[in-house]
Design a protein around this motif. Structure first.
Motif, PDB file in Angstrom:
ATOM      1  N   ASP A   1      34.701  39.758  36.152  1.00 20.04           N
ATOM      2  CA  ASP A   1      34.239  41.141  36.280  1.00 20.04           C
ATOM      3  C   ASP A   1      35.046  41.813  37.378  1.00 20.04           C
ATOM      4  O   ASP A   1      34.645  41.857  38.536  1.00 20.04           O
ATOM      5  N   CYS A   2      36.221  42.326  36.994  1.00 18.03           N
ATOM      6  CA  CYS A   2      37.151  42.858  37.999  1.00 18.03           C
ATOM      7  C   CYS A   2      37.664  44.232  37.598  1.00 18.03           C
ATOM      8  O   CYS A   2      38.060  44.445  36.443  1.00 18.03           O
ATOM      9  N   GLU A   3      37.667  45.158  38.558  1.00 23.41           N
ATOM     10  CA  GLU A   3      38.294  46.466  38.410  1.00 23.41           C
ATOM     11  C   GLU A   3      39.515  46.497  39.317  1.00 23.41           C
ATOM     12  O   GLU A   3      39.404  46.265  40.519  1.00 23.41           O
ATOM     13  N   LEU A   4      40.682  46.770  38.735  1.00 18.65           N
ATOM     14  CA  LEU A   4      41.926  46.819  39.493  1.00 18.65           C
ATOM     15  C   LEU A   4      42.359  48.273  39.640  1.00 18.65           C
ATOM     16  O   LEU A   4      42.637  48.960  38.651  1.00 18.65           O
TER      17      LEU A   4
ATOM     18  N   ALA B   1      43.394  39.498  38.588  1.00 15.49           N
ATOM     19  CA  ALA B   1      42.485  40.510  38.049  1.00 15.49           C
ATOM     20  C   ALA B   1      42.109  40.206  36.604  1.00 15.49           C
ATOM     21  O   ALA B   1      40.996  40.522  36.166  1.00 15.49           O
TER      22      ALA B   1
ATOM     23  N   LEU C   1      39.523  37.007  36.790  1.00 20.75           N
ATOM     24  CA  LEU C   1      38.196  37.223  37.342  1.00 20.75           C
ATOM     25  C   LEU C   1      37.295  37.817  36.252  1.00 20.75           C
ATOM     26  O   LEU C   1      37.686  38.789  35.591  1.00 20.75           O
TER      27      LEU C   1
ATOM     28  N   THR D   1      48.467  39.259  42.062  1.00 22.00           N
ATOM     29  CA  THR D   1      47.256  40.076  42.107  1.00 22.00           C
ATOM     30  C   THR D   1      46.840  40.495  40.704  1.00 22.00           C
ATOM     31  O   THR D   1      45.662  40.400  40.331  1.00 22.00           O
TER      32      THR D   1
ATOM     33  N   LEU E   1      37.791  35.794  48.942  1.00 21.07           N
ATOM     34  CA  LEU E   1      37.821  35.370  47.538  1.00 21.07           C
ATOM     35  C   LEU E   1      37.709  33.849  47.438  1.00 21.07           C
ATOM     36  O   LEU E   1      36.963  33.315  46.602  1.00 21.07           O
TER      37      LEU E   1
ATOM     38  N   PRO F   1      30.777  41.360  40.560  1.00 22.00           N
ATOM     39  CA  PRO F   1      31.811  42.397  40.435  1.00 22.00           C
ATOM     40  C   PRO F   1      32.827  42.325  41.575  1.00 22.00           C
ATOM     41  O   PRO F   1      32.464  42.133  42.734  1.00 22.00           O
ATOM     42  N   VAL F   2      34.091  42.487  41.214  1.00 19.84           N
ATOM     43  CA  VAL F   2      35.189  42.478  42.191  1.00 19.84           C
ATOM     44  C   VAL F   2      36.009  43.744  41.992  1.00 19.84           C
ATOM     45  O   VAL F   2      36.393  44.068  40.862  1.00 19.84           O
ATOM     46  N   LEU F   3      36.276  44.451  43.074  1.00 21.80           N
ATOM     47  CA  LEU F   3      37.190  45.592  43.028  1.00 21.80           C
ATOM     48  C   LEU F   3      38.424  45.251  43.848  1.00 21.80           C
ATOM     49  O   LEU F   3      38.308  44.821  45.003  1.00 21.80           O
ATOM     50  N   ILE F   4      39.596  45.417  43.230  1.00 23.32           N
ATOM     51  CA  ILE F   4      40.865  45.178  43.925  1.00 23.32           C
ATOM     52  C   ILE F   4      41.649  46.476  43.960  1.00 23.32           C
ATOM     53  O   ILE F   4      41.891  47.094  42.919  1.00 23.32           O
TER      54      ILE F   4
END
Length: 320
Positions: A280-283, A275, A278, A271, A135, A254-257
Motif C-alpha cells: 500500500d504505497c503512494e509514490l 514502491a 510495498l 526507490t 522502513l 499505508p506508505v507515502l514516499i
C-alpha cells in the motif's frame, strides 16, 4: 495544497512551544529529542520523525511545526552518534556505526516509550537514511505505525554504478584495510567546512540551505562530514537486506514516499522498485525541480510534497 502559515516561520529558532530534551538508550547512551505538545482539543494523533545521515532535527523544524499546526503531536529525535547525540568515530565529524541494527534497536526502544505517552494514531516518518531505518524497523516488526512517510529514502546509492552485491564486497575490502571508523571520502579542503558544491546535491532553495549552515555555526556540535568505511559497508548490507521483496511485503500499512529521479545521493531506481513491492504505497514523483531534500526544497516542490503528506495524515486521522 498545504495550508499557509499566518506568519513567516523562523527556521533559525526553536519554536516557542517545542521542548528539547534527552532520552537514554538501553545502554545509557544519551540521545536528543524535540517535542511539540499535544494541541488544544482532541489531537489528530502523533508523528515521530527521524532525519538522515549527518542530519539534525533543526533542519526540519519548519515541516515539524507545520504538522503540529495541523493538530498533530510531533516528536523528532537524533540518531545516536550524530546531531548533538555524541560521536562513534575517532574524530568529531566522521559518521560511524557498528551496525544499522543498533539504530533500529534504538528506534524500537524510543517507539515503545513514545507510543505509550502520546495519542494515536501513531505515524512514523523519516528522511533519507532515516527513511531507510524506519522502513527496516517496520519490516522487522520492531515498530507498529499506522502509516509511514518517507522522504527520499536511502534504498540505494546513486554512485553505485555496479550491482549492489559487487559494491558491498568492495566496501567490505575497504573496511578491512584499516580502522573502519576512518572517513570513506574527503569532506573538503578545510576540515569542518562544507564542500563548495554541496548545496546542489540537497536543495534548490538557497535560503533553506543557508539555514543549515547557520545552525552548524551556532550549534557546532551538530557538524558532521563524511561517513566511515564501517558506515558504508553496513549501509550496503542493510540496503541489500531491505531490497528483499518478502521483507517489504510485510509492511501492510499505508506508505507515502516523496522522492526525485534527480537525486544525486540516493538511487531513484531502488526507490521506484520498493514502491511497487510495498502493498500500500503512494509514490510522489519529482524530477529536475527537486534535489535530495524534498521537504526543504523551493516552495512549489515542498508544498506539493506536504499536500500529499497532509492528505494521507487526514485519512489516517479519520480511520477508526
Amino acid at each position: 495544497m498545504a495550508s499557509a502559515t499566518p506568519f513567516p516561520f523562523n527556521r533559525r529558532a526553536i519554536p516557542a512551544g517545542a521542548t528539547e530534551s534527552r532520552w537514554q538508550a538501553s545502554d545509557g547512551w544519551s540521545i536528543r529529542r524535540i517535542d511539540w505538545p499535544a494541541p488544544a482539543g482532541t489531537p489528530k494523533g502523533s508523528i515521530l520523525f527521524l532525519p538522515g545521515r549527518g542530519d539534525f532535527y533543526e533542519k526540519y523544524l519548519e515541516t515539524l511545526d507545520h504538522w503540529a499546526a495541523l493538530g498533530w503531536q510531533v516528536t523528532a529525535s537524533d540518531w545516536r552518534g550524530q546531531g548533538d547525540s555524541g560521536r562513534l568515530s575517532t574524530d568529531k565529524v566522521t559518521g560511524h556505526i557498528d551496525d544499522f541494527a543498533t539504530w533500529t534497536d534504538d528506534l524500537a526502544q524510543l517507539w515503545r516509550a513514545w507510543k505509550a505517552a502520546t495519542p494515536g494514531p501513531h505515524v512514523l516518518a523519516g528522511h533519507s537514511m532515516g527513511g531507510h531505518l524506519v522502513l527496516r524497523a517496520a519490516a522487522a516488526g520492531q515498530v507498529d505505525p499506522a502509516a509511514l512517510i518517507l522522504s527520499a529514502p536511502m534504498l540505494g546509492f546513486t554512485a553505485s554504478l555496479l550491482p549492489q552485491a559487487f559494491m558491498h564486497q568492495a566496501a567490505k575490502l575497504m573496511k578491512a584495510l584499516g580502522d573502519p571508523r576512518r572517513p570513506a571520502w574527503k569532506w573538503s579542503e578545510a576540515p569542518g567546512e562544507v564542500p563548495e558544491h554541496r548545496a546542489l546535491l540537497l536543495t534548490h532553495d538557497a535560503q533553506r540551505y543557508a539555514d543549515e549552515l547557520w545552525w552548524r555555526e551556532h550549534r557546532p556540535d551538530l557538524v558532521m562530514g563524511p561517513g566511515s568505511w564501517g558506515w558504508v559497508e553496513r549501509a550496503y548490507a542493510s540496503m541489500r537486506l531491505l531490497s528483499r521483496p518478502e521483507l517489504l511485503a510485510r509492511i501492510r500499512v499505508p506508505v507515502l514516499i516523496a522522492a526525485t529521479d534527480n537525486d544525486k545521493l540516493v538511487g531513484w531506481n531502488a526507490t521506484a522498485r520498493a514502491a511497487t513491492l510495498l502493498p500500500d504505497c503512494e509514490l510522489v514523483h519529482f524530477g529536475k525541480e527537486s534535489a535530495h531534500e524534498v521537504l526543504r526544497e523551493v516552495d512549489a516542490v515542498r508544498s506539493r510534497a506536504l499536500s500529499a503528506c497532509d492528505a494521507m495524515l487526514a485519512r489516517i486521522a479519520g480511520a477508526p
